[in-house]
Design a protein around this motif. Structure first.
Motif, short mmCIF file in Angstrom:
data_model
loop_
_atom_site.label_atom_id
_atom_site.label_comp_id
_atom_site.label_asym_id
_atom_site.label_seq_id
_atom_site.Cartn_x
_atom_site.Cartn_y
_atom_site.Cartn_z
N ARG A 80 0.85 -1.20 0.00
CA ARG A 80 0.00 0.00 0.00
C ARG A 80 0.88 1.24 0.00
NH1 ARG A 80 -5.61 -0.36 -0.92
NH2 ARG A 80 -5.45 1.86 -0.51
N ARG A 81 1.90 1.24 0.87
CA ARG A 81 2.74 2.43 0.97
C ARG A 81 3.54 2.66 -0.29
NH1 ARG A 81 3.61 4.48 6.11
NH2 ARG A 81 4.51 6.18 4.92
N ALA A 82 3.63 1.62 -1.13
CA ALA A 82 4.31 1.77 -2.42
C ALA A 82 3.31 2.12 -3.52
CB ALA A 82 5.03 0.47 -2.79
N GLY A 83 2.04 2.21 -3.17
CA GLY A 83 1.04 2.63 -4.18
C GLY A 83 0.18 1.49 -4.71
N GLN A 85 -2.72 -0.77 -5.08
CA GLN A 85 -4.09 -0.75 -4.57
C GLN A 85 -4.58 -2.18 -4.41
OE1 GLN A 85 -5.83 2.42 -3.77
NE2 GLN A 85 -3.60 2.59 -3.66
N LEU A 109 -12.71 -0.84 3.39
CA LEU A 109 -12.20 0.45 2.92
C LEU A 109 -11.22 0.30 1.77
CD1 LEU A 109 -11.74 2.16 6.37
CD2 LEU A 109 -13.38 2.78 4.60
N GLN A 190 -4.67 0.84 -11.34
CA GLN A 190 -3.60 1.07 -10.37
C GLN A 190 -2.95 2.40 -10.70
OE1 GLN A 190 -2.54 -0.87 -7.76
NE2 GLN A 190 -4.05 -2.50 -8.07
N PRO A 191 -2.41 3.10 -9.70
CA PRO A 191 -1.80 4.40 -9.98
C PRO A 191 -0.48 4.27 -10.74
CG PRO A 191 -1.52 3.82 -7.68
CD PRO A 191 -2.42 2.77 -8.28
N LEU A 192 -0.03 5.41 -11.26
CA LEU A 192 1.24 5.44 -11.99
C LEU A 192 2.39 5.24 -11.01
CD1 LEU A 192 0.64 8.68 -14.12
CD2 LEU A 192 0.24 6.31 -14.80
N ARG C 116 -8.35 7.77 -1.99
CA ARG C 116 -7.82 6.65 -1.22
C ARG C 116 -8.60 6.52 0.08
NH1 ARG C 116 -2.51 5.46 -3.03
NH2 ARG C 116 -2.68 5.59 -5.30
N PHE C 117 -8.67 5.29 0.59
CA PHE C 117 -9.33 5.05 1.87
C PHE C 117 -8.42 4.22 2.78
CE2 PHE C 117 -12.99 5.83 -0.82
CZ PHE C 117 -13.80 6.59 0.01
N TRP C 135 0.23 11.01 5.75
CA TRP C 135 0.31 10.05 4.63
C TRP C 135 -0.91 9.14 4.57
CZ3 TRP C 135 2.29 9.15 9.40
CH2 TRP C 135 2.04 7.90 9.97
N ASP C 137 -1.31 5.48 2.11
CA ASP C 137 -0.63 4.70 1.06
C ASP C 137 0.67 5.41 0.66
OD1 ASP C 137 -2.70 2.94 1.21
OD2 ASP C 137 -3.67 3.58 -0.64
N ASP C 138 0.83 5.61 -0.66
CA ASP C 138 2.06 6.25 -1.15
C ASP C 138 1.91 7.77 -1.26
OD1 ASP C 138 0.12 5.74 -3.10
OD2 ASP C 138 1.58 5.98 -4.71
N ARG C 140 1.95 11.42 0.27
CA ARG C 140 2.67 11.94 1.43
C ARG C 140 2.75 13.44 1.39
NH1 ARG C 140 5.89 8.99 4.76
NH2 ARG C 140 7.54 10.47 5.24
N THR C 154 -0.26 10.02 -6.43
CA THR C 154 -0.32 9.32 -7.72
C THR C 154 -1.76 8.87 -7.98
OG1 THR C 154 0.12 7.23 -6.65
CG2 THR C 154 2.03 8.38 -7.57
N GLY C 155 -2.14 8.89 -9.24
CA GLY C 155 -3.43 8.34 -9.64
C GLY C 155 -3.21 7.52 -10.89
N PRO C 156 -4.28 6.90 -11.41
CA PRO C 156 -4.11 6.08 -12.60
C PRO C 156 -3.61 6.88 -13.80
CG PRO C 156 -6.24 5.66 -11.57
CD PRO C 156 -5.64 6.84 -10.87
N GLU C 157 -3.89 8.22 -13.85
CA GLU C 157 -3.49 8.97 -15.03
C GLU C 157 -2.66 10.22 -14.70
OE1 GLU C 157 -8.05 10.66 -15.13
OE2 GLU C 157 -7.31 9.35 -16.70
N PHE C 158 -2.28 10.37 -13.44
CA PHE C 158 -1.45 11.54 -13.10
C PHE C 158 -0.61 11.22 -11.86
CE2 PHE C 158 -3.12 13.27 -9.14
CZ PHE C 158 -4.31 12.58 -9.02
#
Lengths: 799, 218, 349
Positions: A80-83, A85, A109, A190-192, C116-117, C135, C137-138, C140, C154-158
């Motif tokens: 999770r901390r690495a992104g 999901q 959640l 998933q995020p970038l 995020r949750f 923070w 997840d990632d 911060r 971070t998101g899926p497109e940005f």
């Protein structure tokens, strides 16, 4: 003015309650059948989904431990901390009294998509889930859990049997596995910028959702076909409605004339009659939807979840009905009524004020109308192949289907007339001659009911054929595609080496799964390499083949293509396919590949390795007589993790169970459709009964007893139903063929093979006969008990 | 003048081409007066009556009824005319079989929006229908049915009553009685009456009579 | 005073999970067992930069107006919300603290958002006051001190990573950080750091963009933020070219009236509270976005400061399509004062 006119129109129904009953009952039954089929559809769908939906199995990729049974919670946290999901899941068995319950703990959640089991667990408020430690359990195990745990337990029929879902923290506590997780469910997006899995959690393996997704399209096809039959059942009901409306309008012609001469404008009159019919349709539609509910409730086990979805009844207790569903039921009732009444309205709109005073005879002399009707029927049936030939697409398929059915229905009365004329010619003795002639005379009055019977029978033959063919195909396909008893996913060369060693000793065969996605015949397609052997040559069936298919494929001299590709690129046996520049091979066979959206080309293993030397098989099938023992050996000796091994028998067993349930419902629907048709016949016979007395009186006067007259009435119904059933069998088969071979191809690009089940058809024919005889019994009995005075009156009037 | 008919022409399609039924018929009728229209079968008596009631349309000529141009009215206009100003008594009664006698009598008045229950009761009493109010048409004799039709027409207080062989379906004794009752009631309400009949005896009971022959009045 | 989002989550927790936005009714409920803000607050830093688990809701809310190498304007949002199911903290999955976060990047043509949750207690999300780190997840926002932070999401497109350096003091809203939200007395603790200089990199579908600009961080916590008759709000944070800044909000009531308040911030950070009646905000133009009409051009007036400006969205479609949806995006200011800033609008159903 409106009130006066309405009361006059309504008074007709008050004075003719039987006709009103026919109309309402016909419409209600039609709507109920439609609703029932919808419910069946939804039930089948939810059954498919139930297993897959628990924890998004099949829908989401998952991360499972490479070895061992659990994942430390810290690993999840690191991901999770690495992104990454991913939602944590802890699964385990809990003994609750006599039963063992599968406990599934999850974190609502972080569960992907909101499509996880929390939404499965009804509308549990998040706070309840998180704070109160509630368990949502399948009703079968809810009681045992309540007794075993000092925690709130809520029964939820939407869950898979034997399963309870709860918060991950609760699961860790009651399973006594603090800080432990079984697997992680990955969100679709998933995020970038995530680091690769191998970098942050090399001890986890990604498991794709591929296998279960494959059957999605197959089931969609099933649902499409069922929907078509839902419409057909509705059409059967509409015949009754059409008959009832037509009769009522004929009988109301004098009233229409009187109302108009008294100064009621035509437009107003039609509007009032339409409003009146609409009101009746709404009431009948409402009854029908409710009946559909009852039908579904009595037919389907575990139906609560489905009904909840369909009718919107909420678990929380407050019954809120989902308007869309009710509206669609009422809408189809209204639409059907409009369709059935349009002809009657058209005649009234065109009727001059002074015409139509006299009733049009309900039973016209047979023969004259048949010419025009037969011509129309022939034209419609001729249009069926024409439509298919000229136009493509799903709509064309349904139009052709409609033309065929309507044409067949219209053709029935002329055909029966011919058959009865033939019977008359062969008849010996005056009584037999009179019987045939009299039956022929009854035909026009019964033709609508007989058309309904024809369609009902045809629909039943069709639905039986379709469902059974589907089952055979589906199980055959499962056997063919999941031939191996076990499937193993490997992650490293070491694992593969261990697997090979073990397989050589313990398994009958080791079959690598070699698949790449590439471009073939100008489109995106899969290329699959098979290790040709008895596994394939014994199990696979071909839709088309040429020569010794497997020998040629093994030798690298030919390829097999799946049906989708064969149809799209017109690649049938004899055609040639270019696999790589300068490398073309002939097509030796075409195989069914239900549910695969992509085209697929199958080559021998050697050729595959030649074409894609860098591809390594990571997935293997294992043939064995002792899957359990082999599984144990794989885990204990080859060091594989249970999560890497798939047992295909579970998937098969589940699919078959769904079908068995569907069969029960199909059989019940058969009986119901025929009951509806029988009802149409009863109503027609009752309507005709009044007119029968003058027709039968002469025969009685000439010495035929009333008992015999009654028996002959019964026989007459039997003869007509038998002839209709004989016509319905080929029509039903044509129907099934069009759905499986035309509509399905248009919708999904592949054809479901059709199998015949003559015994089923014979049983259906007997059922239809029974329905007709049951319908004729009461009118016949009434006839046999007609007082002689009533018969005598006929002659008194004539005098 | 309540009713004026000028140069009315009407023909029907026959087996050998069109048959002219009316060829330039002129006719006038004052409010409150009675007129008999006689003629042989097929002379066009009923056709003339239907045209006046707006049940059929003419090829040429005009009809003015109570200031309204009947020949210029559309279907809805004709319907309004029949509802409001004209009452028709047919040979075959034309009762609504599913309504009882009381509802049948009230029917046209309710359509026209001027229903008076006391008037219904009076008419029913005058025509001897009071014991039969709860019965349905099929339970009545022919004479009783025609009395119901007459009561229905007069309950709506039309300015013009059109009668087409009103007693043609009745036996002689009943016929005489029904006619007497009808004439008395029409006179009492002050309506004009135009009666088509082939009976000389009936025609003689009217103030005026016209004979239709070969599509013309004499 | 921001973010009914959080408040909506409070409502969400009492409602079925998939319910989505529940509207704002019921948000002004009593604080069962939760601490409530009191007048004359005494803040202690850095401790008060951290979480206050005895209060029902809290947020760390950062918005930034940025500029690319060719002068293109960008907006950035990073928000961490805390919403407690019960007061206090507990270890592991037992924790009653729910964390969630929104991140967004707005360009003149596009608006990218992600959410995020998390649950407190597991380490998946949280806030530590010293050295400061917030923070989930990632995502911060962390640094040696509150004045020197690195922000990433971070998101899926940005994605973005931005350095923040404070160039002015903390600013306290209302009465020394006690901010009243309704005539009935609902209130929150509310302070800001509106003087961040920002520089960093945005990763967008078109590639990476180096950006510089300014950022504004809001800190607020409370337990009963809305009165029962309040339906949503419009919130402005504006930075004028003169160096002065304006925070202004109005709460819309069911009867059509509003409760408006704000803070005038001089370039040196000295403040003047603007009470109800000291400012007016009037919608000028609406945009249809996500199936509803949202005002995206406003008239904002503070007569006492001679402010009469038009506030217009950089991208009228800055819709946050999150579990609880709302509008949030960068704005441009013109009229008596020129400048830029951020606008947030909630409760437009």
């Amino acid at each position: 003015m409106t009130r006066a006119a309405l009361s006059a129109l309504w008074s007709f129904w008050r004075r003719n309650p039987l006709q009103l009953f026919t109309l309402v009952a016909g419409l209600a039954l039609a709507t109920a059948l439609w609703s029932g089929v919808q419910a069946l559809n939804a039930e089948a769908r939810s059954s498919y989904d139930a297993a897959a939906a628990v924890l998004g199995e099949g829908r989401y990729d998952q991360l499972v431990p490479r070895s061992g049974e659990t994942i430390p919670q810290e690993t999840w946290l690191t991901l999770r901390r690495a992104g990454w999901q991913a939602g944590p899941v802890l699964e385990g068995r809990l003994r609750a009294g006599e039963t063992s319950v599968r406990i599934v703990g999850l974190d609502p959640l972080t569960m992907p998509g909101g499509a996880g089991p929390v939404t499965q667990a009804g509308d549990a408020p998040l706070a309840t889930f998180l704070r109160e430690g509630t368990l949502f359990a399948h009703p079968e195990v809810a009681g045992a859990l309540t007794a075993a745990l000092p925690r709130p337990v809520v029964a939820d029929p939407g869950l898979a049997p034997g399963t309870a879902i709860t918060d991950i923290g609760v699961a860790q506590e009651i399973l006594n596995r603090p800080g432990a997780l079984s697997r992680l469910v990955l969100a679709e997006t998933q995020p970038l910028g995530r680091p690769p899995l191998a970098e942050i959690a090399p001890e986890l393996v990604r498991q794709t959702s591929r296998q279960s997704a494959d059957i999605g399209q197959l089931t969609d096809s099933f649902h499409l076909n069922l929907t078509a039959f839902g419409l057909l059942s509705f059409a059967v009901g509409l015949f009754i409605v059409h008959g009832a409306i037509g009769l009522a309008f004929e009988q109301r012609r004098p009233m229409v004339r009187t109302l108009r001469t008294l100064g009621l404008p035509l437009g107003r009159l039609i509007a009032l009659m339409a409003a009146e019919l609409a009101a009746i349709a709404l009431v009948a539609g409402g009854i029908g939807v409710a009946l559909g509910y009852a039908l579904a409730a009595s037919l389907l086990p575990n139906v609560a979840a489905t009904l909840e979805g369909l009718y919107g009844a909420q678990v929380s207790g407050a019954l809120s009905l989902r308007p869309a569903w009710w509206l669609s039921g009422l809408g189809i009732a209204l639409l059907g009524t409009a369709l059935a009444a349009s002809g009657a309205f058209w005649r009234i709109a065109r009727m001059p004020v002074l015409a139509g005073g006299g009733r049009r005879a309900v039973a016209l002399p047979a023969g004259r109308r048949h010419g025009r009707q037969a011509a129309l029927a022939v034209a419609l049936m001729a249009a069926t192949p024409l439509v298919l030939w000229v136009a493509d697409g799903l709509v064309a398929g349904f139009v052709a289907l409609g033309a065929l059915l309507l044409g067949a229905a219209l053709a029935l009365p002329p055909l029966l007339d011919r058959a009865l004329a033939l019977g008359a010619r062969w008849a010996r003795g005056v009584r037999a001659e009179w019987f045939w002639a009299d039956t022929r005379q009854q035909l026009p009055g019964l033709s609508l009911a007989l058309m309904a019977l024809l369609l009902a029978m045809a629909a039943n033959v069709g639905v039986s054929t379709m469902v059974s063919s589907f089952r055979l195909t589906f199980t055959g396909f499962l056997d063919q595609r999941l031939t191996a008893e076990l499937y193993v996913e490997t992650e490293s060369a070491a694992e593969r080496a261990a697997l090979r060693t073990l397989a050589a000793r313990e398994a009958r065969a080791l079959l690598p799964v070699l698949t790449v996605e590439t471009r073939l015949a100008g489109r995106r397609a899969q290329l699959r390499g098979l290790r040709v052997g008895p596994t394939y040559s014994e199990n696979w069936t071909f839709l088309a083949r040429e020569g010794a298919v497997w020998d040629r494929v093994a030798a690298g001299e030919a390829v097999i293509v799946n049906e989708q590709l064969a149809r799209r690129a017109d690649l049938w046996p004899g055609a040639t396919l270019e696999l790589a520049p300068g490398r073309s091979l002939p097509v030796a066979g075409v195989a069914g590949d239900y549910g695969n959206p992509l085209g697929q080309v199958i080559v021998g293993e050697a050729l595959f390795r030649d074409l894609f030397p860098e591809e390594t098989a990571t997935r293997f099938g294992l043939r064995t007589e002792t899957p359990q023992a082999l599984r144990t050996a794989l885990v204990e000796e080859a060091g594989l993790d249970p999560g890497q091994i798939t047992d295909q028998s579970a998937l098969k067993a589940f699919s078959l169970e769904v079908f068995d349930r569907t069969f029960t419902v199909t059989a019940a629907l058969n009986v119901l459709t025929l009951a509806v048709a029988g009802f149409a016949m009863l109503m027609s016979l009752l309507t005709l009964a009044g007119m029968r007395v003058p027709q039968l009186a002469p025969a009685w006067a000439l010495g035929v007893t009333r008992r015999t007259l009654g028996r002959l009435e019964l026989l007459r119904a039997g003869v007509l139903a038998g002839l209709t059933a004989a016509a319905a069998a080929p029509l039903g088969l044509a129907l099934a063929w069009m759905l499986l071979a035309v509509v399905n191809v248009e919708a999904f690009g592949w054809r479901l093979p059709m199998f015949l089940f003559p015994l089923d058809y014979a049983r259906l024919g007997l059922l239809a006969l029974a329905a007709a005889l049951a319908a004729a019994a009461w009118p016949a009995l009434r006839l046999a008990r007609t007082p002689p005075s009533a018969l005598l009156k006929v002659f008194a009037n004539e005098a | 003048m309540l009713l004026e008919v000028d140069g009315l022409t009407k023909s029907y399609a026959g087996p050998e081409g069109p048959v002219e039924v009316l060829r330039g018929v002129d006719l006038a009728l004052d409010a409150g007066r009675t007129l008999a229209l006689t003629g042989d079968s097929g002379s066009g008596k009923s056709t003339l009556l239907h045209l006046i009631a707006g049940l059929d349309t003419a090829e040429a000529g005009r009809i003015r009824l109570d200031g309204a141009e009947v020949t210029a009215l559309d279907d809805a206009g004709c319907a309004a005319l029949r509802r409001g100003r004209v009452g028709i008594v047919f040979q075959q009664f034309n009762l609504i079989p599913s309504l009882d006698v009381a509802a049948n009598i009230a029917f046209q008045a309710r359509l026209a929006g001027r229903h008076e229950p006391e008037r219904d009761a009076r008419l029913a009493g005058a025509l001897g229908l009071t014991p039969h109010l709860a019965k349905y048409p099929e339970q009545l004799s022919g004479g009783q049915q025609q009395r119901v039709a007459i009561a229905r027409t007069l309950a709506a207080r039309p300015k013009l009553v059109l009668a087409d062989e009103p007693t043609g379906n009745l036996d002689e004794t009943t016929s005489g009685a029904v006619l007497e009752e009808m004439l008395a009631l029409v006179a009492e309400t002050g309506a004009a009456l135009l009666m088509v009949t082939h009976s000389e005896a009936l025609a003689a009971r009217m103030e005026r009579r016209l004979h239709l022959s070969r599509g013309r009045l004499a | 005073m921001r973010h009914e989002t959080l408040l909506a989550l409070t409502a969400l927790l009492a409602a079925p999970l998939p319910a989505g936005a529940q509207g704002f009714a019921g948000m002004g409920t009593d604080a069962e067992g939760f601490a409530t803000p009191a007048p004359d607050p005494r803040f202690e830093f850095p401790a008060d930069h951290g979480a206050h688990p005895d209060y029902r809701i809290e947020w760390w809310y950062l918005t930034a107006n940025l500029e690319g190498p060719e002068g293109t304007a960008y907006g950035l949002q990073w928000t961490l919300f805390r919403s407690a199911l019960a007061p206090g903290e507990a270890e592991g999955w037992e924790s009653p603290q729910i964390w969630f976060a929104h991140a967004a990047v707005t360009t003149p043509e596009a608006h990218h958002a992600a959410e995020r949750f998390a649950r407190g207690g597991t380490g998946q999300a949280g806030v530590r006051p010293d050295p400061f780190a917030a923070w989930i997840d990632d995502w911060r926002m962390a640094g040696e001190s509150f004045d020197d932070l690195t922000l990433r999401a971070t998101g899926p497109e940005f994605a973005y990573e931005v350095e923040l350096t404070a160039e002015g003091p903390l600013v306290f809203h209302g009465d020394g950080g006690y901010s009243v939200k309704s005539e009935a007395g609902q209130a929150s603790y509310y302070y800001s750091q509106p003087f961040y200089r920002a520089a960093g990199t945005l990763t967008l579908p078109g590639g990476e963009v180096a950006v510089t600009g300014s950022a504004w961080l809001d800190r607020e916590w409370s337990s009963q933020p809305l009165a029962a008759d309040q339906t949503g709000w419009d919130w402005f944070s504006l930075t004028f070219e003169s160096g002065a800044k304006l925070m202004a909000f109005q709460l819309r009531q069911t009867d059509g009236g509003t409760f408006a308040s704000g803070t005038w911030i001089a370039p040196d950070g000295t403040t003047e509270a603007l009470g109800d009646g000291a400012l007016t905000a009037t919608p000028l133009e609406e945009t249809q976005v996500a199936g509803r009409m949202v005002p995206t051009r406003w008239r904002l007036e503070v007569p006492a400061r001679d402010v009469a400006v038009t506030v217009a969205a950089l991208n009228p479609r800055s819709w946050m399509d999150t579990s609880v949806p709302y509008w949030e995006g960068p704005v441009r200011v013109a009229g008596s004062h020129a400048g830029r800033g951020y606008l947030e609008m909630t409760g437009y159903e």
